[in-house]
Design a protein around this motif. Structure first.
Motif, PDB file in Angstrom:
ATOM      1  N   PHE A 139       7.664   4.522 -16.748  1.00  0.00           N
ATOM      2  CA  PHE A 139       7.022   3.657 -15.108  1.00  0.00           C
ATOM      3  C   PHE A 139       8.317   4.302 -13.780  1.00  0.00           C
ATOM      4  CE2 PHE A 139       7.930  -0.935 -12.466  1.00  0.00           C
ATOM      5  CZ  PHE A 139       6.647  -0.699 -12.021  1.00  0.00           C
ATOM      6  N   ARG A 140       7.549   5.140 -12.647  1.00  0.00           N
ATOM      7  CA  ARG A 140       9.147   5.910 -11.659  1.00  0.00           C
ATOM      8  C   ARG A 140       9.135   4.588 -10.286  1.00  0.00           C
ATOM      9  NH1 ARG A 140       6.610  10.982  -8.051  1.00  0.00           N
ATOM     10  NH2 ARG A 140       9.091  11.748  -7.756  1.00  0.00           N
ATOM     11  N   ARG A 141       7.705   4.073 -10.146  1.00  0.00           N
ATOM     12  CA  ARG A 141       7.987   3.260  -8.689  1.00  0.00           C
ATOM     13  C   ARG A 141       6.785   1.887  -8.748  1.00  0.00           C
ATOM     14  NH1 ARG A 141       6.438   8.171  -4.311  1.00  0.00           N
ATOM     15  NH2 ARG A 141       4.236   9.888  -5.977  1.00  0.00           N
ATOM     16  N   SER A 142       7.207   1.397  -7.285  1.00  0.00           N
ATOM     17  CA  SER A 142       6.282   0.297  -7.060  1.00  0.00           C
ATOM     18  C   SER A 142       6.432  -0.260  -5.613  1.00  0.00           C
ATOM     19  CB  SER A 142       6.886  -1.189  -8.303  1.00  0.00           C
ATOM     20  OG  SER A 142       5.939  -1.654  -8.049  1.00  0.00           O
ATOM     21  N   VAL A 143       5.694   0.304  -5.124  1.00  0.00           N
ATOM     22  CA  VAL A 143       5.633  -0.113  -3.481  1.00  0.00           C
ATOM     23  C   VAL A 143       4.151  -1.338  -3.336  1.00  0.00           C
ATOM     24  CG1 VAL A 143       5.407   0.504  -0.840  1.00  0.00           C
ATOM     25  CG2 VAL A 143       6.461   1.833  -3.505  1.00  0.00           C
ATOM     26  N   GLY A 144       5.062  -2.498  -2.722  1.00  0.00           N
ATOM     27  CA  GLY A 144       3.973  -3.348  -1.843  1.00  0.00           C
ATOM     28  C   GLY A 144       4.931  -3.554  -0.455  1.00  0.00           C
ATOM     29  N   LEU A 145       2.901  -3.987   0.045  1.00  0.00           N
ATOM     30  CA  LEU A 145       2.761  -4.105   1.465  1.00  0.00           C
ATOM     31  C   LEU A 145       2.070  -5.733   1.505  1.00  0.00           C
ATOM     32  CD1 LEU A 145       0.976  -1.105   3.265  1.00  0.00           C
ATOM     33  CD2 LEU A 145       3.561  -1.946   3.293  1.00  0.00           C
ATOM     34  N   SER A 146       2.515  -6.622   2.726  1.00  0.00           N
ATOM     35  CA  SER A 146       1.619  -7.508   2.993  1.00  0.00           C
ATOM     36  C   SER A 146       1.801  -7.709   4.510  1.00  0.00           C
ATOM     37  CB  SER A 146       2.471  -9.234   2.066  1.00  0.00           C
ATOM     38  OG  SER A 146       4.094  -8.522   2.568  1.00  0.00           O
ATOM     39  N   VAL A 147       0.850  -8.489   5.260  1.00  0.00           N
ATOM     40  CA  VAL A 147       0.532  -9.008   6.530  1.00  0.00           C
ATOM     41  C   VAL A 147       0.161 -10.869   6.262  1.00  0.00           C
ATOM     42  CG1 VAL A 147      -0.230  -7.036   6.881  1.00  0.00           C
ATOM     43  CG2 VAL A 147      -1.488  -8.933   5.924  1.00  0.00           C
ATOM     44  N   ASN A 148       0.365 -11.460   7.322  1.00  0.00           N
ATOM     45  CA  ASN A 148       0.159 -13.245   7.460  1.00  0.00           C
ATOM     46  C   ASN A 148      -0.834 -12.737   7.479  1.00  0.00           C
ATOM     47  OD1 ASN A 148       3.305 -13.450   7.457  1.00  0.00           O
ATOM     48  ND2 ASN A 148       3.578 -13.029   9.451  1.00  0.00           N
ATOM     49  N   LYS A 149      -1.135 -12.071   8.477  1.00  0.00           N
ATOM     50  CA  LYS A 149      -3.170 -12.567   8.506  1.00  0.00           C
ATOM     51  C   LYS A 149      -3.424 -11.050   8.935  1.00  0.00           C
ATOM     52  CE  LYS A 149      -2.700 -17.155  11.135  1.00  0.00           C
ATOM     53  NZ  LYS A 149      -2.742 -17.488  12.331  1.00  0.00           N
ATOM     54  N   GLY A 150      -4.841 -10.812   7.759  1.00  0.00           N
ATOM     55  CA  GLY A 150      -5.185  -9.673   7.890  1.00  0.00           C
ATOM     56  C   GLY A 150      -5.575  -9.383   6.550  1.00  0.00           C
ATOM     57  N   ILE A 151      -5.197  -8.294   6.674  1.00  0.00           N
ATOM     58  CA  ILE A 151      -5.727  -7.393   4.619  1.00  0.00           C
ATOM     59  C   ILE A 151      -5.127  -6.610   4.557  1.00  0.00           C
ATOM     60  CG2 ILE A 151      -8.131  -8.353   5.175  1.00  0.00           C
ATOM     61  CD1 ILE A 151      -8.521  -5.046   5.088  1.00  0.00           C
ATOM     62  N   VAL A 152      -4.689  -6.216   3.189  1.00  0.00           N
ATOM     63  CA  VAL A 152      -4.265  -4.766   2.076  1.00  0.00           C
ATOM     64  C   VAL A 152      -5.092  -3.606   2.104  1.00  0.00           C
ATOM     65  CG1 VAL A 152      -2.174  -3.520   1.133  1.00  0.00           C
ATOM     66  CG2 VAL A 152      -1.656  -5.570   2.334  1.00  0.00           C
ATOM     67  N   ALA A 153      -5.872  -2.947   2.933  1.00  0.00           N
ATOM     68  CA  ALA A 153      -7.063  -2.019   2.163  1.00  0.00           C
ATOM     69  C   ALA A 153      -6.232  -1.367   1.220  1.00  0.00           C
ATOM     70  CB  ALA A 153      -7.961  -2.013   2.889  1.00  0.00           C
ATOM     71  N   SER A 154      -7.287  -0.858   0.315  1.00  0.00           N
ATOM     72  CA  SER A 154      -6.707   0.242  -0.878  1.00  0.00           C
ATOM     73  C   SER A 154      -7.420   0.993  -1.013  1.00  0.00           C
ATOM     74  CB  SER A 154      -5.797  -0.596  -2.022  1.00  0.00           C
ATOM     75  OG  SER A 154      -7.454  -1.045  -2.922  1.00  0.00           O
ATOM     76  N   TYR A 155      -7.363   2.911  -1.378  1.00  0.00           N
ATOM     77  CA  TYR A 155      -8.483   3.466  -1.658  1.00  0.00           C
ATOM     78  C   TYR A 155      -8.048   4.464  -2.874  1.00  0.00           C
ATOM     79  CZ  TYR A 155     -10.509   8.075  -0.905  1.00  0.00           C
ATOM     80  OH  TYR A 155     -11.289   9.048  -1.642  1.00  0.00           O
ATOM     81  N   ILE A 156      -8.286   4.783  -4.054  1.00  0.00           N
ATOM     82  CA  ILE A 156      -8.146   5.823  -4.686  1.00  0.00           C
ATOM     83  C   ILE A 156      -8.319   6.697  -4.542  1.00  0.00           C
ATOM     84  CG2 ILE A 156      -8.100   6.649  -7.377  1.00  0.00           C
ATOM     85  CD1 ILE A 156      -6.171   4.636  -6.506  1.00  0.00           C
ATOM     86  N   HIS A 157      -8.310   8.153  -4.690  1.00  0.00           N
ATOM     87  CA  HIS A 157      -8.623   9.253  -4.748  1.00  0.00           C
ATOM     88  C   HIS A 157      -8.393   9.964  -6.052  1.00  0.00           C
ATOM     89  CE1 HIS A 157     -10.476  12.965  -3.005  1.00  0.00           C
ATOM     90  NE2 HIS A 157      -8.908  13.660  -3.055  1.00  0.00           N
ATOM     91  N   SER A 158      -9.740  10.315  -6.297  1.00  0.00           N
ATOM     92  CA  SER A 158      -9.495  10.947  -7.728  1.00  0.00           C
ATOM     93  C   SER A 158      -9.371  10.514  -8.715  1.00  0.00           C
ATOM     94  CB  SER A 158      -9.148  12.528  -8.420  1.00  0.00           C
ATOM     95  OG  SER A 158      -8.715  13.517  -7.054  1.00  0.00           O
ATOM     96  N   ALA A 159     -10.269   9.356  -8.604  1.00  0.00           N
ATOM     97  CA  ALA A 159      -9.987   8.534  -9.572  1.00  0.00           C
ATOM     98  C   ALA A 159     -10.303   8.306 -10.985  1.00  0.00           C
ATOM     99  CB  ALA A 159     -11.396   7.072  -8.899  1.00  0.00           C
ATOM    100  N   VAL A 160      -9.631   7.856 -11.915  1.00  0.00           N
ATOM    101  CA  VAL A 160      -9.831   8.092 -13.602  1.00  0.00           C
ATOM    102  C   VAL A 160     -10.994   6.729 -13.620  1.00  0.00           C
ATOM    103  CG1 VAL A 160      -9.207   8.374 -15.228  1.00  0.00           C
ATOM    104  CG2 VAL A 160      -8.007   9.211 -13.406  1.00  0.00           C
TER     105      VAL A 160
END
Length: 309
Positions: A139-160
């Motif tokens: 388990f190499r790394r973990s990073v988080g993002l957050s906002v008070n109002k709005g969204i955190v969008a995500s995208y996976i490239h070359s999805a398995v």
């Protein structure tokens, strides 16, 4: 009960390569008997796991998990791409991402948090999986993002599989605009980030060392032209602006239309939504980046095996 001495623990460690605490536990469980302790560690998969822990794990998966105003991206490595396609490994990565989301992306908190349904921590579960699947994992790394109002969008490239693949991106948009608008914009920016790998969000955020290195290269190139210093200075200013357009997210040309700056894309979306939209952060994890993969010398491996090493 036999006394568990430091010398005995060391001897068991030398025999199995297992960790000190695991060796102490094994000896305690087996009344200090060395060979029974070796067998106990092997049965638990611990000795096997520790032995494999020296191998380079540069394959595996990156994954994302989001929930409204929060999101995380994690990387879990394996030795081979084959294991990355193993359903057991994929389920473990998905669960680790879920645990990371609950811990706001904090790596240490996630590593030591309870792994769902096992009574083990995430770190212990990975060790268990090493023994079961038979490859080194990390388990190499973990990073988080957050906002008070709005969204955190995500995208996976070359999805398995859903939510897991080779490149994971998170984009945090602070806004009171409607969720559908933000999701569409966030997904497009995340795809852009996957394609361009920006070094920073804004000019102000750019690592001063990166900028200084680039400036020094440009100065040397300009001096070779033989032009006077005042002309060189103007040349450098122009090239630095060009550099910003290459590595700073808000200054980059949006890959989806090929002509508009990312900052202008966000500005246009805000006008259409009638609400301010601010891009406050992004994360891009590419599988295995920065890991030096060992170059295997097959002939040397065969020779070592023949020599009994």
């Amino acid at each position: 009960m036999a006394q568990i001495t430091a010398a005995l623990v060391k001897e068991l460690r030398d025999k199995t390569g297992a960790g000190m605490m695991d060796c102490k536990k094994a000896l305690a469980e087996n009344d200090g008997d060395l060979e029974s302790s070796v067998d106990w560690l092997r049965q638990k998969g611990i000795a096997k796991a520790e032995k494999k822990a020296g191998r380079v794990a540069a394959e595996g998966l990156v994954a994302v998990a989001t929930s409204g105003t929060s999101g995380v991206a994690v990387e879990v490595n394996s030795e081979t791409d084959f294991v990355a396609r193993n359903e057991q490994f994929q389920a473990m990565v998905k669960n680790i991402a879920g645990v990371a989301l609950a811990n706001k992306g904090d790596f240490d908190a996630t590593l030591n948090a309870a792994y769902p349904g096992t009574g083990r921590t995430v770190g212990e579960e990975i060790k268990e999986a090493i023994g079961t699947i038979g490859e080194n994992m990390n388990f190499r790394r973990s990073v988080g993002l957050s906002v008070n109002k709005g969204i955190v969008a995500s995208y996976i490239h070359s999805a398995v599989v859903d939510g897991m693949g080779k490149i994971a991106v998170l984009v945090a948009l602070e806004s009171e605009a409607d969720e559908a608008t933000l999701n569409t914009l966030g997904k497009q920016i995340a795809m852009h980030v996957a394609a361009t790998a920006p070094a920073s969000l804004s000019v102000e955020d750019l690592d001063p060392e990166l900028l200084e290195r680039e400036r020094n290269v440009l100065i040397e190139q300009a001096r070779e032209s033989g032009k006077p210093d005042n002309i060189i200075e103007k040349m450098i200013e122009g090239r630095i602006r060009k550099y910003y357009e290459e590595v700073v997210l808000l200054e980059q040309t949006f890959v989806i239309d090929g002509e508009t700056k990312v900052s202008k894309i966000i500005e246009n979306a805000a006008k259409s939504a009638g609400k301010d939209i601010k891009l406050v952060g992004f994360v891009r994890l590419a599988l295995g980046e920065g890991i030096e993969k060992a170059e295997e010398d097959f002939a040397a491996e065969v020779a070592a095996t023949a020599a009994g090493n």
